[in-house]
Design an enzyme around this catalytic site. Sequence first.
Site, PDB file in Angstrom:
ATOM      1  N   CYS A  81      -9.943   1.132 -15.090  1.00  0.00           N
ATOM      2  CA  CYS A  81     -11.311   1.238 -15.603  1.00  0.00           C
ATOM      3  C   CYS A  81     -12.191   0.121 -15.066  1.00  0.00           C
ATOM      4  CB  CYS A  81     -11.312   1.176 -17.120  1.00  0.00           C
ATOM      5  SG  CYS A  81     -10.298   2.453 -17.819  1.00  0.00           S
TER       6      CYS A  81
ATOM      7  N   ASN B  91       5.394  -2.419  -7.196  1.00  0.00           N
ATOM      8  CA  ASN B  91       4.733  -3.535  -7.871  1.00  0.00           C
ATOM      9  C   ASN B  91       4.334  -3.222  -9.302  1.00  0.00           C
ATOM     10  OD1 ASN B  91       3.134  -1.963  -5.889  1.00  0.00           O
ATOM     11  ND2 ASN B  91       1.383  -2.853  -6.945  1.00  0.00           N
TER      12      ASN B  91
ATOM     13  N   SER C  20       5.640 -11.671   0.980  1.00  0.00           N
ATOM     14  CA  SER C  20       4.427 -12.430   0.662  1.00  0.00           C
ATOM     15  C   SER C  20       4.811 -13.697  -0.100  1.00  0.00           C
ATOM     16  CB  SER C  20       3.501 -11.566  -0.197  1.00  0.00           C
ATOM     17  OG  SER C  20       2.446 -12.348  -0.684  1.00  0.00           O
ATOM     18  N   GLY C  21       4.336 -14.847   0.363  1.00  0.00           N
ATOM     19  CA  GLY C  21       4.720 -16.117  -0.252  1.00  0.00           C
ATOM     20  C   GLY C  21       4.341 -16.229  -1.722  1.00  0.00           C
ATOM     21  N   HIS C  22       3.129 -15.740  -2.068  1.00  0.00           N
ATOM     22  CA  HIS C  22       2.647 -16.034  -3.431  1.00  0.00           C
ATOM     23  C   HIS C  22       3.353 -15.221  -4.510  1.00  0.00           C
ATOM     24  CE1 HIS C  22      -0.362 -12.692  -4.280  1.00  0.00           C
ATOM     25  NE2 HIS C  22      -0.198 -12.518  -2.986  1.00  0.00           N
TER      26      HIS C  22
ATOM     27  N   THR D  94      -0.112  -8.229   3.104  1.00  0.00           N
ATOM     28  CA  THR D  94      -0.963  -7.180   3.667  1.00  0.00           C
ATOM     29  C   THR D  94      -0.952  -7.247   5.190  1.00  0.00           C
ATOM     30  OG1 THR D  94      -2.363  -7.270   1.698  1.00  0.00           O
ATOM     31  CG2 THR D  94      -3.321  -6.245   3.662  1.00  0.00           C
TER      32      THR D  94
ATOM     33  N   GLN E 269       7.715  -7.279  -3.353  1.00  0.00           N
ATOM     34  CA  GLN E 269       8.119  -7.485  -4.751  1.00  0.00           C
ATOM     35  C   GLN E 269       9.611  -7.728  -4.911  1.00  0.00           C
ATOM     36  OE1 GLN E 269       6.213  -8.051  -7.248  1.00  0.00           O
ATOM     37  NE2 GLN E 269       4.231  -7.392  -6.461  1.00  0.00           N
TER      38      GLN E 269
HETATM   39  C1  LIG Z   1       4.212  -4.231  -2.988  1.00  0.00           C
HETATM   40  C2  LIG Z   1       3.128  -5.098  -2.444  1.00  0.00           C
HETATM   41  N1  LIG Z   1       2.841  -5.050  -1.136  1.00  0.00           N
HETATM   42  C3  LIG Z   1       1.893  -5.809  -0.571  1.00  0.00           C
HETATM   43  C4  LIG Z   1       1.156  -6.685  -1.343  1.00  0.00           C
HETATM   44  C5  LIG Z   1       0.093  -7.517  -0.676  1.00  0.00           C
HETATM   45  O1  LIG Z   1       0.509  -8.855  -0.560  1.00  0.00           O
HETATM   46  P1  LIG Z   1      -0.591  -9.993  -0.294  1.00  0.00           P
HETATM   47  O2  LIG Z   1      -1.291 -10.213  -1.575  1.00  0.00           O
HETATM   48  O3  LIG Z   1       0.201 -11.186   0.136  1.00  0.00           O
HETATM   49  O4  LIG Z   1      -1.466  -9.505   0.787  1.00  0.00           O
HETATM   50  C6  LIG Z   1       1.405  -6.760  -2.720  1.00  0.00           C
HETATM   51  C7  LIG Z   1       0.582  -7.636  -3.588  1.00  0.00           C
HETATM   52  O5  LIG Z   1       0.361  -7.340  -4.747  1.00  0.00           O
HETATM   53  C8  LIG Z   1       2.420  -5.958  -3.277  1.00  0.00           C
HETATM   54  O6  LIG Z   1       2.689  -5.989  -4.579  1.00  0.00           O
END
Ligand SMILES: Cc1ncc(COP(=O)(O)O)c(C=O)c1O
Length: 393
Positions: free
Chosen positions: A324, A150, A198-200, A72, A178
Amino acid sequence: MKTVYLDNNATTQVAPEVLDAMLPYFRDLYGNPSSMHSFGGQVAHKIREAREQTAALIGASPDEIIFTSCGTESDNAAIRSALATRPEKRHIVTSRVEHPAVKALCASLSHQGYRITEVAVDKNGLLDMDQYESSLTPDTAVVSLMWANNETGVIFPVEKAAEMAHEHGVPFHTDAVQSTGKIPINMMGSAMDMLSISGHKLHAPKGIGILYVRRGSKFSPFLIGGHQEKGRRGGTENTPSIIGLGKACELAVMNMDRENTTVKRLRDKLEKVLLETIPQSRVNGDQVHRLPNTTNISFEYIEGEAILLLMNEYGICASSGSACTSGSLQPSHVLHAMGVPFTMAHGSIRFSLSVFNTEEEIDFVIETLPPIIERLRAMSPFWSSAAQACAGK
Ligand SMILES: Cc1ncc(COP(=O)(O)O)c(C=O)c1O
């Protein structure tokens, strides 16, 4: 009960090698990489190594890597930098199916007077390239398009889109959160100017990300503070996580083949058997231009949340495309943009695999899910009237 984790687009397990690489930097090697002493200097050295490992995964130079706190932040930093370095331009091009990290930012920027074009997708989730091209104007400050979605795993032709943006003199950012680690990425020779990771999502911990910025591009920092990251992102480095991400990127290079062979085969098996055994089910999203680990399947006339709750009783973790739980009955903006019918969108489930999934786990889901769907449909007034209509009653 064993957990069967098929929600890897939400987050991934930290790889054991990644954890091992990180632990010493919590326990013993806690120096500040900016310090003059060698206790800090050895940490700075390790960060340099992590920068090289991350650059290698995407065919970049280490100096093009900025460590951030998450995907993000990378998305926000990229778009805000493009706006700050081209202050006379007031238009942003993006798509209708972006993650909130881009979509909500653009919505917020629209309240500050920016004009946003969200390019449409077709029923398979593929980008409307004609509309995209015609949306590029002399006033466009930046294009931000996700590399892979995603929710559906659908892949956009970002290389081509970046070339088209450049023909109009517009810088190009891609959210590769992704796609990184799942499909090959090579920034060398690419027209893309900025890229978020994104690392996670690739077996590193949460709270660490990367923004790639092409060498020579103008950049305006999002976080202003110390000289860290060559003044492009202030704040003392998240040392253990950076080192963990470096290791995860090294593993991702080694695992890329498995993502596209073993993981893809398991995803395909899951998808094929579920479609064969469960009537009124279908895959959402293009099946060719798609990540190897993701399938988004709709089971018509039932609620995704109900399916998730029952799967949860068996330890199966996945995600639903409807919202929901957030208090709204709106289906996901991605499926909505694709025109997926209401009765299909509400019963959509995203399964996202990783290299840690096994054949036994997939067989367990294949056995467990059909009776769950049957049970829910038996309780669904929509299903019984649809079944009666089919039977001509
Ligand atoms: C396509 C995409 N962009 C950005 C993000 C955000 O990443 P982060 O959780 O590291 O902020 C995600 C997380 O689900 C994602 O799937």
